[in-house]
Design a protein around this motif. Structure first.
Motif, PDB file in Angstrom:
ATOM      1  N   ARG A 299      82.072  52.404 129.217  1.00 23.88           N
ATOM      2  CA  ARG A 299      80.626  52.240 129.253  1.00 23.88           C
ATOM      3  C   ARG A 299      80.041  52.643 127.905  1.00 23.88           C
ATOM      4  N   PRO A 300      79.099  51.864 127.380  1.00 25.67           N
ATOM      5  CA  PRO A 300      78.466  52.247 126.121  1.00 25.67           C
ATOM      6  C   PRO A 300      77.570  53.467 126.321  1.00 25.67           C
ATOM      7  N   VAL A 301      77.205  54.102 125.240  1.00 23.67           N
ATOM      8  CA  VAL A 301      76.222  55.180 125.307  1.00 23.67           C
ATOM      9  C   VAL A 301      74.861  54.545 125.593  1.00 23.67           C
ATOM     10  N   LEU A 302      74.172  55.033 126.616  1.00 30.90           N
ATOM     11  CA  LEU A 302      72.851  54.509 126.963  1.00 30.90           C
ATOM     12  C   LEU A 302      71.787  55.268 126.191  1.00 30.90           C
ATOM     13  N   LEU A 303      70.944  54.541 125.477  1.00 31.89           N
ATOM     14  CA  LEU A 303      69.842  55.112 124.712  1.00 31.89           C
ATOM     15  C   LEU A 303      68.544  54.614 125.328  1.00 31.89           C
ATOM     16  N   LEU A 304      67.800  55.497 125.965  1.00 25.76           N
ATOM     17  CA  LEU A 304      66.618  55.095 126.730  1.00 25.76           C
ATOM     18  C   LEU A 304      65.402  55.853 126.212  1.00 25.76           C
ATOM     19  N   ASP A 305      64.500  55.146 125.560  1.00 28.27           N
ATOM     20  CA  ASP A 305      63.339  55.769 124.940  1.00 28.27           C
ATOM     21  C   ASP A 305      62.098  55.516 125.786  1.00 28.27           C
ATOM     22  N   ASP A 306      61.551  56.586 126.353  1.00 25.38           N
ATOM     23  CA  ASP A 306      60.315  56.499 127.134  1.00 25.38           C
ATOM     24  C   ASP A 306      60.427  55.429 128.219  1.00 25.38           C
ATOM     25  N   VAL A 307      61.572  55.396 128.866  1.00 22.85           N
ATOM     26  CA  VAL A 307      61.861  54.320 129.814  1.00 22.85           C
ATOM     27  C   VAL A 307      61.128  54.503 131.139  1.00 22.85           C
ATOM     28  N   LEU A 308      60.654  55.731 131.428  1.00 22.04           N
ATOM     29  CA  LEU A 308      60.108  56.005 132.746  1.00 22.04           C
ATOM     30  C   LEU A 308      58.611  55.737 132.856  1.00 22.04           C
ATOM     31  N   SER A 309      57.926  55.623 131.735  1.00 24.06           N
ATOM     32  CA  SER A 309      56.482  55.406 131.803  1.00 24.06           C
ATOM     33  C   SER A 309      56.192  54.040 132.420  1.00 24.06           C
ATOM     34  N   GLU A 310      55.098  53.977 133.150  1.00 24.11           N
ATOM     35  CA  GLU A 310      54.621  52.754 133.812  1.00 24.11           C
ATOM     36  C   GLU A 310      55.522  52.292 134.948  1.00 24.11           C
ATOM     37  N   LEU A 311      56.467  53.149 135.383  1.00 27.65           N
ATOM     38  CA  LEU A 311      57.235  52.857 136.592  1.00 27.65           C
ATOM     39  C   LEU A 311      56.717  53.750 137.711  1.00 27.65           C
ATOM     40  N   ASP A 312      56.583  53.196 138.910  1.00 28.87           N
ATOM     41  CA  ASP A 312      56.161  54.041 140.021  1.00 28.87           C
ATOM     42  C   ASP A 312      57.310  54.961 140.419  1.00 28.87           C
ATOM     43  N   ALA A 313      57.037  55.889 141.309  1.00 32.62           N
ATOM     44  CA  ALA A 313      58.007  56.925 141.642  1.00 32.62           C
ATOM     45  C   ALA A 313      59.298  56.348 142.211  1.00 32.62           C
ATOM     46  N   ALA A 314      59.187  55.314 143.057  1.00 33.93           N
ATOM     47  CA  ALA A 314      60.381  54.737 143.678  1.00 33.93           C
ATOM     48  C   ALA A 314      61.264  54.064 142.625  1.00 33.93           C
ATOM     49  N   ARG A 315      60.659  53.283 141.723  1.00 35.02           N
ATOM     50  CA  ARG A 315      61.448  52.614 140.684  1.00 35.02           C
ATOM     51  C   ARG A 315      62.059  53.632 139.731  1.00 35.02           C
ATOM     52  N   ARG A 316      61.291  54.673 139.429  1.00 33.90           N
ATOM     53  CA  ARG A 316      61.798  55.716 138.533  1.00 33.90           C
ATOM     54  C   ARG A 316      63.020  56.396 139.135  1.00 33.90           C
ATOM     55  N   ALA A 317      62.950  56.746 140.398  1.00 38.92           N
ATOM     56  CA  ALA A 317      64.076  57.413 141.047  1.00 38.92           C
ATOM     57  C   ALA A 317      65.302  56.511 141.104  1.00 38.92           C
ATOM     58  N   ALA A 318      65.085  55.233 141.419  1.00 41.05           N
ATOM     59  CA  ALA A 318      66.207  54.298 141.480  1.00 41.05           C
ATOM     60  C   ALA A 318      66.859  54.123 140.121  1.00 41.05           C
TER      61      ALA A 318
END
Length: 361
Positions: A299-318
């Protein structure tokens, strides 16, 4: 695939940084403008050989010296390597020097030695913007997993530059029309390599992207479709000659490819909300990581920048369940609030402030 250590010298707002990230989830927290995105950019450059964010490498050199250096120890298949990119200021330009284990390499020799999947807010353009960003998305994954693809891209660029130059000269009466023949043949040949790789990648990612999106977005249906040049490219290039001469540019080829992104059968660009578009992009990125894993065994290294903003709680948790399922992750956020306590307790957490990073806790 692991980033074992990272050293930055005068890269953007980092005068000096020596970082040893954790092998699992790494969370970097800090206000906007402190250097979180700059950190991810530096890591991505080690995989791609150039910045996925800036077209002017001069912008990467910080204020304290006429040079910038990114250096890292990475691990792949149990073997470690030292990768380095140095930018030296020369007048109004920056000269790039790439090294692998201390030996100089060309730019297209670096991709594939270290692999990442990167998401940052600009990637919303994968849905919202024009086709250039979607072609860049395909290029960035394929240079990391498809042998010879980086060289083919460089060849395509050279062919288009030469052919476009000749088109202008022919239109001006400075060259005969038959000088195009050799470049037309080369355009068709090298385009075949690029199109085959892109088409196969989209076909491979499509079911994965649909599955991830359905899981994150409670069953919502995502589709992606590759739109390449005509099947008989030689005939299309020949038929396009008059238009090419009028425009002074090659109008047929993989430099006009695109990916259609559909949600519920409709164009995501026109009909999806901001949150839906963000979820679609994240699903594409997770599908990219799955493709890299399948083709390389890591698996590659995952680089996630500010990925959680504008997601509701359910999508964020998933989403967090998906990315925290194994492998190394580097994720940034302006605050700790979006992360569940159990993830914060198991992750390596860092605070970012004015180009300085300190462990938290």
């Amino acid at each position: 695939m692991l980033l074992r250590s990272l050293r930055l010298r005068n890269h953007r707002n980092y005068a000096q940084l020596d970082l040893i990230p954790g092998a699992g989830v790494n969370i970097f927290i800090g206000p906007n403008g402190q250097g979180k995105t700059n950190l991810l950019e530096a890591v991505a450059m080690l995989a791609l050989s150039s910045s996925p964010r800036s077209r002017r490498e001069l912008e990467l050199i910080g204020p304290v010296a006429p040079m910038s250096r990114i250096e890292a120890h990475v691990e792949s298949a149990g073997l470690t390597a030292q990768l380095a990119i140095t930018l030296n200021l020369e007048g109004e330009r920056a000269r790039r020097v790439i090294e692998v284990d201390g030996i100089r390499r060309r730019a297209f020799d670096l991709p594939g030695r270290f692999r990442v999947t990167l998401f940052w807010p600009d990637d919303l353009g994968l849905v919202k913007a024009g086709p250039e960003l979607r072609r860049r998305f395909l290029n960035q994954v394929l240079v990391q997993v498809e042998p010879g693809y980086a060289r083919a891209l460089a060849g395509l660029k050279r062919v288009l530059e030469q052919r476009n130059s000749l088109l202008k000269k022919i239109a001006a009466g400075e060259e005969a029309g038959d000088v195009l023949e050799v470049w037309d043949l080369e355009l068709v040949r090298i385009s075949g390599e690029v199109v085959a790789a892109r088409s196969a990648a989209v076909q491979e990612m499509e079911p994965e992207a649909a599955r991830y999106h359905a899981e994150i977005a409670a069953g919502e249906r995502l589709e992606i479709r590759y739109e390449g040049p005509p099947e008989n490219l030689a005939e299309a290039v020949h038929n396009s000659l008059a238009e090419d001469l009028r425009r002074g540019s090659t109008m047929v080829g993989p430099h006009h490819d695109d990916i259609r992104v559909l949600l519920g059968g409709q164009e995501a660009r026109a009909y999806a909300s901001q949150g839906q578009q963000r979820t679609a992009v994240v699903s594409l990125k997770l599908a990219e990581a799955a493709l890299v894993t399948r083709r390389t065994g890591e698996r590659p290294v995952l680089l996630l920048d500010d990925v959680l903003s504008e997601l509701d709680a359910a999508r964020r948790a998933a989403l967090l369940r998906e990315v925290a399922g194994g492998g190394q992750v580097i994720i940034t956020s302006a605050e700790a609030g979006p992360f569940p306590p159990e993830l914060m307790s198991s992750a390596t957490v860092w605070m970012v402030s004015q180009g300085r990073i300190q462990p938290c806790g």
